[in-house]
Design an enzyme around this catalytic site. Structure first.
Site, PDB file in Angstrom:
ATOM      1  CB  SER A  82      -9.070 -21.798   8.410  1.00 22.99           C
ATOM      2  OG  SER A  82      -8.438 -21.201   9.533  1.00 22.99           O
TER       3      SER A  82
ATOM      4  CB  ILE B 240      -3.438 -19.543  -0.307  1.00 25.04           C
ATOM      5  CG1 ILE B 240      -2.823 -19.208   1.060  1.00 25.04           C
ATOM      6  CG2 ILE B 240      -3.623 -21.045  -0.456  1.00 25.04           C
ATOM      7  CD1 ILE B 240      -3.730 -19.511   2.263  1.00 25.04           C
TER       8      ILE B 240
ATOM      9  CE  LYS C  78     -12.055 -20.279   5.472  1.00 24.05           C
ATOM     10  NZ  LYS C  78     -11.789 -20.555   4.058  1.00 24.05           N
TER      11      LYS C  78
ATOM     12  CE1 TYR D 261     -12.027 -16.999   6.873  1.00 23.70           C
ATOM     13  CE2 TYR D 261     -11.111 -17.776   8.948  1.00 23.70           C
ATOM     14  CZ  TYR D 261     -11.006 -17.612   7.582  1.00 23.70           C
ATOM     15  OH  TYR D 261      -9.880 -18.053   6.919  1.00 23.70           O
TER      16      TYR D 261
ATOM     17  CB  THR E  32      -1.808 -14.131   2.277  1.00 24.64           C
ATOM     18  OG1 THR E  32      -2.833 -14.131   3.276  1.00 24.64           O
ATOM     19  CG2 THR E  32      -1.359 -15.547   2.004  1.00 24.64           C
TER      20      THR E  32
HETATM   21  N1  LIG Z   1      -3.812 -16.429   5.058  1.00 22.87           N
HETATM   22  C1  LIG Z   1      -4.117 -17.219   6.079  1.00 22.87           C
HETATM   23  O1  LIG Z   1      -3.496 -17.174   7.166  1.00 22.87           O
HETATM   24  C2  LIG Z   1      -5.212 -18.223   5.947  1.00 22.87           C
HETATM   25  C3  LIG Z   1      -6.062 -18.244   4.863  1.00 22.87           C
HETATM   26  N2  LIG Z   1      -7.036 -19.196   4.771  1.00 22.87           N
HETATM   27  C4  LIG Z   1      -7.946 -19.233   3.635  1.00 22.87           C
HETATM   28  O2  LIG Z   1      -7.220 -19.227   2.418  1.00 22.87           O
HETATM   29  C5  LIG Z   1      -7.993 -18.619   1.400  1.00 22.87           C
HETATM   30  C6  LIG Z   1      -7.146 -17.592   0.657  1.00 22.87           C
HETATM   31  O3  LIG Z   1      -6.664 -16.657   1.556  1.00 22.87           O
HETATM   32  P1  LIG Z   1      -5.371 -15.764   1.245  1.00 22.87           P
HETATM   33  O4  LIG Z   1      -4.596 -16.324   0.133  1.00 22.87           O
HETATM   34  O5  LIG Z   1      -4.723 -15.545   2.548  1.00 22.87           O
HETATM   35  O6  LIG Z   1      -6.060 -14.395   0.767  1.00 22.87           O
HETATM   36  P2  LIG Z   1      -5.505 -13.204  -0.175  1.00 22.87           P
HETATM   37  O7  LIG Z   1      -6.217 -11.985   0.313  1.00 22.87           O
HETATM   38  O8  LIG Z   1      -4.028 -13.196  -0.215  1.00 22.87           O
HETATM   39  O9  LIG Z   1      -6.052 -13.598  -1.629  1.00 22.87           O
HETATM   40  C7  LIG Z   1      -7.413 -13.732  -1.839  1.00 22.87           C
HETATM   41  C8  LIG Z   1      -7.685 -14.028  -3.305  1.00 22.87           C
HETATM   42  O10 LIG Z   1      -9.047 -14.339  -3.465  1.00 22.87           O
HETATM   43  C9  LIG Z   1      -9.667 -13.398  -4.358  1.00 22.87           C
HETATM   44  N3  LIG Z   1     -11.032 -13.212  -3.855  1.00 22.87           N
HETATM   45  C10 LIG Z   1     -11.440 -12.589  -2.728  1.00 22.87           C
HETATM   46  N4  LIG Z   1     -12.776 -12.648  -2.617  1.00 22.87           N
HETATM   47  C11 LIG Z   1     -13.223 -13.361  -3.689  1.00 22.87           C
HETATM   48  C12 LIG Z   1     -14.504 -13.772  -4.139  1.00 22.87           C
HETATM   49  N5  LIG Z   1     -15.626 -13.460  -3.485  1.00 22.87           N
HETATM   50  N6  LIG Z   1     -14.584 -14.479  -5.284  1.00 22.87           N
HETATM   51  C13 LIG Z   1     -13.473 -14.805  -5.964  1.00 22.87           C
HETATM   52  N7  LIG Z   1     -12.240 -14.430  -5.605  1.00 22.87           N
HETATM   53  C14 LIG Z   1     -12.117 -13.719  -4.472  1.00 22.87           C
HETATM   54  C15 LIG Z   1      -8.737 -12.185  -4.354  1.00 22.87           C
HETATM   55  O11 LIG Z   1      -8.723 -11.443  -5.592  1.00 22.87           O
HETATM   56  P3  LIG Z   1      -9.804 -10.289  -5.929  1.00 22.87           P
HETATM   57  O12 LIG Z   1      -9.620  -9.221  -4.914  1.00 22.87           O
HETATM   58  O13 LIG Z   1      -9.471  -9.862  -7.342  1.00 22.87           O
HETATM   59  O14 LIG Z   1     -11.123 -10.968  -5.857  1.00 22.87           O
HETATM   60  C16 LIG Z   1      -7.389 -12.880  -4.217  1.00 22.87           C
HETATM   61  O15 LIG Z   1      -6.965 -13.392  -5.456  1.00 22.87           O
HETATM   62  C17 LIG Z   1      -9.249 -18.082   2.081  1.00 22.87           C
HETATM   63  O16 LIG Z   1     -10.295 -19.003   1.894  1.00 22.87           O
HETATM   64  C18 LIG Z   1      -8.861 -18.037   3.556  1.00 22.87           C
HETATM   65  O17 LIG Z   1      -9.980 -18.196   4.396  1.00 22.87           O
HETATM   66  C19 LIG Z   1      -7.179 -20.161   5.718  1.00 22.87           C
HETATM   67  C20 LIG Z   1      -6.368 -20.175   6.794  1.00 22.87           C
HETATM   68  C21 LIG Z   1      -5.333 -19.207   7.013  1.00 22.87           C
HETATM   69  O1  LIG Z   2      -7.889 -15.768   8.761  1.00 22.88           O
HETATM   70  C1  LIG Z   2      -7.242 -16.473   9.492  1.00 22.88           C
HETATM   71  N1  LIG Z   2      -6.362 -16.027  10.402  1.00 22.88           N
HETATM   72  C2  LIG Z   2      -5.820 -17.084  11.042  1.00 22.88           C
HETATM   73  C3  LIG Z   2      -4.898 -17.107  12.046  1.00 22.88           C
HETATM   74  C4  LIG Z   2      -4.511 -18.311  12.571  1.00 22.88           C
HETATM   75  C5  LIG Z   2      -5.064 -19.454  12.074  1.00 22.88           C
HETATM   76  C6  LIG Z   2      -5.995 -19.437  11.069  1.00 22.88           C
HETATM   77  C7  LIG Z   2      -6.374 -18.221  10.561  1.00 22.88           C
HETATM   78  C8  LIG Z   2      -7.302 -17.868   9.561  1.00 22.88           C
HETATM   79  O2  LIG Z   2      -8.000 -18.598   8.866  1.00 22.88           O
END
Ligand SMILES: NC(=O)C1=CN([C@@H]2O[C@H](COP(=O)(O)OP(=O)(O)OC[C@H]3O[C@@H](n4cnc5c(N)ncnc54)[C@H](OP(=O)(O)O)[C@@H]3O)[C@@H](O)[C@H]2O)C=CC1
Ligand SMILES: O=C1Nc2ccccc2C1=O
Length: 285
Positions: free
Chosen positions: A176, A51, A193, A189, A224
């Site tokens: 989220s 994201i 959120k 978690y 992702t």
């Molecule tokens: N995917 C989903 O379904 C959902 C995601 N979210 C939220 O969206 C956000 C991004 O998730 P998503 O894109 O799926 O995750 P990804 O695993 O695809 O990407 C995570 C990114 O964050 C970096 N990262 C991880 N930990 C840290 C840290 N401590 N400090 C800085 N950078 C960090 C990683 O790079 P590196 O390893 O180099 O640090 C990577 O660039 C999160 O906050 C998640 O809770 C919310 C709802 C749903």
């Molecule tokens: O990590 C997550 N997994 C999920 C699945 C459904 C909806 C939200 C989330 C998250 O935030």
């Protein structure tokens, strides 16, 4: 006439109008100065994948210079190289958002490369444990709340003077749907959120007098690496999530990116304290 509201009313008077915010200047991208985020600088945490990467790309496509960051140097290098190859204005540095010295370096990098900051998008978030809330150790609580909730506030506190200097700004937090409808076995978690919704509302009130808006995006299941590693959370016909759009399509990082670009744009200049779902359904009233 209620004294408590006076500072807010004064700050409303100072909020930029959409017309003023549309003024055109040359872009730091060396690109098209009619782009809606031309001349703006965005700091995006957790932006080398998923994201965050999609948000970084979109803000840069809209004309902003974007400072990319995440924990691993090789990921930062790869993300910066990919976006530069696309002709976009980006720079990058390592920043584990839970580490104070890394946050300082991120602020310093943004100032050194760009001279100021207009937007902060806090994407980095972790979930090191799949399990029940009361089975989580103190270490797990500290890790999840430290990275997901405290870090955005602490980073913003360091960036704030530089955002204030620009006269206005926009902050976007990433929550989220788990904030509203707890995902089973994502205990702490889910709590983190939900806390981000409160952080959004509180900061929106505190920063309104400085013309800095604070909003929150609320993704549902987005395709992702993170969601792949939590396969049990994928919505299906047995899940507690209402099956509105997701039988037909899964959310993509780009769905989040468009919303963040809007929230940073002049079109959103009267929107603050909002939490907006990007989920194919709505988790709240
Ligand atoms: N995917 C989903 O379904 C959902 C995601 N979210 C939220 O969206 C956000 C991004 O998730 P998503 O894109 O799926 O995750 P990804 O695993 O695809 O990407 C995570 C990114 O964050 C970096 N990262 C991880 N930990 C840290 C840290 N401590 N400090 C800085 N950078 C960090 C990683 O790079 P590196 O390893 O180099 O640090 C990577 O660039 C999160 O906050 C998640 O809770 C919310 C709802 C749903
Ligand atoms: O990590 C997550 N997994 C999920 C699945 C459904 C909806 C939200 C989330 C998250 O935030």
């Amino acid at each position: 006439r209620i004294p408590m509201f006076r500072p807010l009313i004064q700050s409303w008077k100072r909020l930029p109008t959409p017309v003023a915010a549309h003024s055109m200047r040359s872009t730091s991208n060396g690109g098209n100065c009619s782009l809606k985020l031309a001349n703006k600088v965005a700091v995006v945490t957790g932006s080398t994948n998923g994201i965050g990467f999609s948000i970084a790309r979109r803000l840069a496509q809209d004309g902003a210079h974007v400072v990319i960051s995440s924990r691993k140097q090789q990921n930062v290098d790869r993300a910066v190289a990919t976006l530069k190859k696309e002709g976009l204005g980006v720079s990058g540095t390592v920043c584990h958002v839970g580490k104070a010295e890394d946050r300082e370096r991120l602020v310093a990098t943004a100032l050194e490369h760009c001279g100021g900051v207009d937007f902060l998008v806090c994407v980095a978030g972790v979930n090191p444990l799949v399990g029940g809330t009361l089975k989580s150790s103190e270490q797990i609580w500290d890790k999840i709340l430290g990275v997901n909730v405290k870090a955005p506030a602490l980073l913003l506190s360091r960036l704030l003077p530089h955002m204030e200097n620009r006269g206005q700004g926009s902050v976007v937090l990433v929550s989220s749907v788990a904030a509203y409808v707890p995902v089973p076995r994502l205990g702490v978690y889910n709590v983190s959120k939900t806390a981000l919704l409160g952080l959004t509302k509180t900061l929106a009130v505190e920063l309104a007098p400085k013309s800095i808006r604070v909003n929150c995006i609320v993704p549902g299941y987005i395709n992702t690496d993170f969601s792949q590693s939590h396969k049990h959370t994928k919505p299906n016909s047995h899940s507690m999530y209402p099956p509105l759009l997701f039988p037909y399509r899964v959310g993509q990082p780009e769905d989040c990116a468009g919303l963040v670009a809007f929230l940073c744009s002049p079109e959103a200049s009267y929107i603050t304290g909002e939490s907006i779902a990007v989920a194919g359904w709505s988790p709240h009233l």
